[in-house]
Scaffold this motif. Sequence first.
Motif, short mmCIF file in Angstrom:
data_model
loop_
_atom_site.label_atom_id
_atom_site.label_comp_id
_atom_site.label_asym_id
_atom_site.label_seq_id
_atom_site.Cartn_x
_atom_site.Cartn_y
_atom_site.Cartn_z
N PHE A 167 0.83 -1.19 0.00
CA PHE A 167 0.00 0.00 0.00
C PHE A 167 0.88 1.26 0.00
O PHE A 167 2.06 1.20 0.38
CB PHE A 167 -0.92 0.02 1.22
N ASP A 168 0.30 2.36 -0.41
CA ASP A 168 1.02 3.63 -0.38
C ASP A 168 1.20 4.07 1.07
O ASP A 168 0.29 3.91 1.89
CB ASP A 168 0.22 4.69 -1.15
N PRO A 169 2.38 4.63 1.42
CA PRO A 169 2.60 5.08 2.81
C PRO A 169 1.55 6.05 3.30
O PRO A 169 1.18 6.03 4.48
CB PRO A 169 3.99 5.73 2.75
N SER A 170 1.03 6.90 2.41
CA SER A 170 0.02 7.86 2.83
C SER A 170 -1.28 7.16 3.23
O SER A 170 -1.99 7.62 4.13
CB SER A 170 -0.26 8.88 1.72
N TYR A 171 -1.57 6.02 2.60
CA TYR A 171 -2.78 5.28 2.94
C TYR A 171 -2.69 4.71 4.35
O TYR A 171 -3.65 4.79 5.13
CB TYR A 171 -3.01 4.16 1.92
N VAL A 172 -1.53 4.12 4.68
CA VAL A 172 -1.33 3.60 6.04
C VAL A 172 -1.48 4.72 7.05
O VAL A 172 -2.11 4.55 8.11
CB VAL A 172 0.05 2.92 6.17
N SER A 173 -0.90 5.88 6.75
CA SER A 173 -1.00 7.02 7.66
C SER A 173 -2.45 7.47 7.83
O SER A 173 -2.90 7.77 8.94
CB SER A 173 -0.15 8.18 7.13
N HIS A 174 -3.20 7.48 6.73
CA HIS A 174 -4.61 7.88 6.81
C HIS A 174 -5.42 6.89 7.64
O HIS A 174 -6.32 7.29 8.39
CB HIS A 174 -5.20 7.99 5.40
N ILE A 175 -5.11 5.60 7.52
CA ILE A 175 -5.82 4.58 8.31
C ILE A 175 -5.57 4.83 9.79
O ILE A 175 -6.50 4.85 10.62
CB ILE A 175 -5.37 3.16 7.92
N GLU A 176 -4.30 5.00 10.16
CA GLU A 176 -3.96 5.15 11.58
C GLU A 176 -4.46 6.48 12.15
O GLU A 176 -4.70 6.58 13.36
CB GLU A 176 -2.45 5.03 11.77
N ASN A 177 -4.61 7.48 11.30
CA ASN A 177 -5.11 8.77 11.77
C ASN A 177 -6.63 8.88 11.70
O ASN A 177 -7.20 9.92 12.04
CB ASN A 177 -4.49 9.92 10.95
#
Length: 323
Positions: A37-47
């Motif tokens: 997955f794109d790093p920004s997607y992981v960040s959006h999930i956790e945020n």
Amino acid sequence: MGSSTQDDAAAEFVRELTHWRHQRGMSKKELAERTGFDPSYVSHIENGRHQPTEEFARRVELVLDSGNRIWQQYVAFADSRGPGGRRSPLGPTAVPPPAGSHLVIEDEQASLSLVDGVYECRFRRVLHSVGTEPITRHTVQIDIDRFPDDPARSTVFHGRHPLTIDEVDFRATIGVDQPEPMRWRVGRSRDAFLKIVLLLDGGGTPVPLYPGQRTVVDYSYRVPAWKFGDWLQRDIRLPTRNLVIRLDFPAESGPTVWGNETSFTAESSAEVRPDGRERQGRIAYEWVVSRPRLRAQYRVEWRYADPRAALVDAPSDIRPLAC
């Protein structure tokens, strides 16, 4: 069910995900790389800006290996969305396989012995296919950089005496009860390493490792000690459940052994001192690592009180450098 219940379930999923990511010493970027997955997607999930999908949940469960805890939280979140919240009736303990070919090393046993000036290296891996597509090959690597901390000396050394596949006596077998010889080919050859592609077959006939199946691969090789160097390193590129590194030296060589764990994602390192056990003129060391971190390096190094142990049959132009 209301949006509040759904938001609470999503928050529980995020807490479980974040907990296990920290447990595995993995950054968001590293998790993104390992799951595709794109790093920004992981960040959006956790945020909390995006809600988790079934595919995301199954992939992070595979990589983080939470004992299905992450997947259970995803199922609870999907149920909170009411009928149609999940694409398929998946129970809380049934983690669906990730799409594509994915391999997990359930156990790796690596051993190195010094015998008459030659390092004999043996490796045993339990492979588990956890994806949706069969696996047909497995790549291994032989590292022989004699002077890793001195590039100039390493270049001189390998320029004079490169390692060749013909001299290592490489062998590989596959299977548990009645192991059979494996076919293999050199994938890449350099002065400092050899990459070898093991073809999953039996008796010359391709036998892919299908989803859900396990098998055992054993391979071995021999390298003159003066060519090999004074270290053995395992790079964790696939999810690995257990790693054991064993060393066996002549007691008369007076070895001193230590190990280093380096995690680039967690920006940390740790040193260990394996205990040696002497028996019948040999001294053995063992380092056991449960659930080694992805993308980490586990390296054991040694020095001899009597350096001649590694110079048996060494050319005369090597002896001054090695001493």
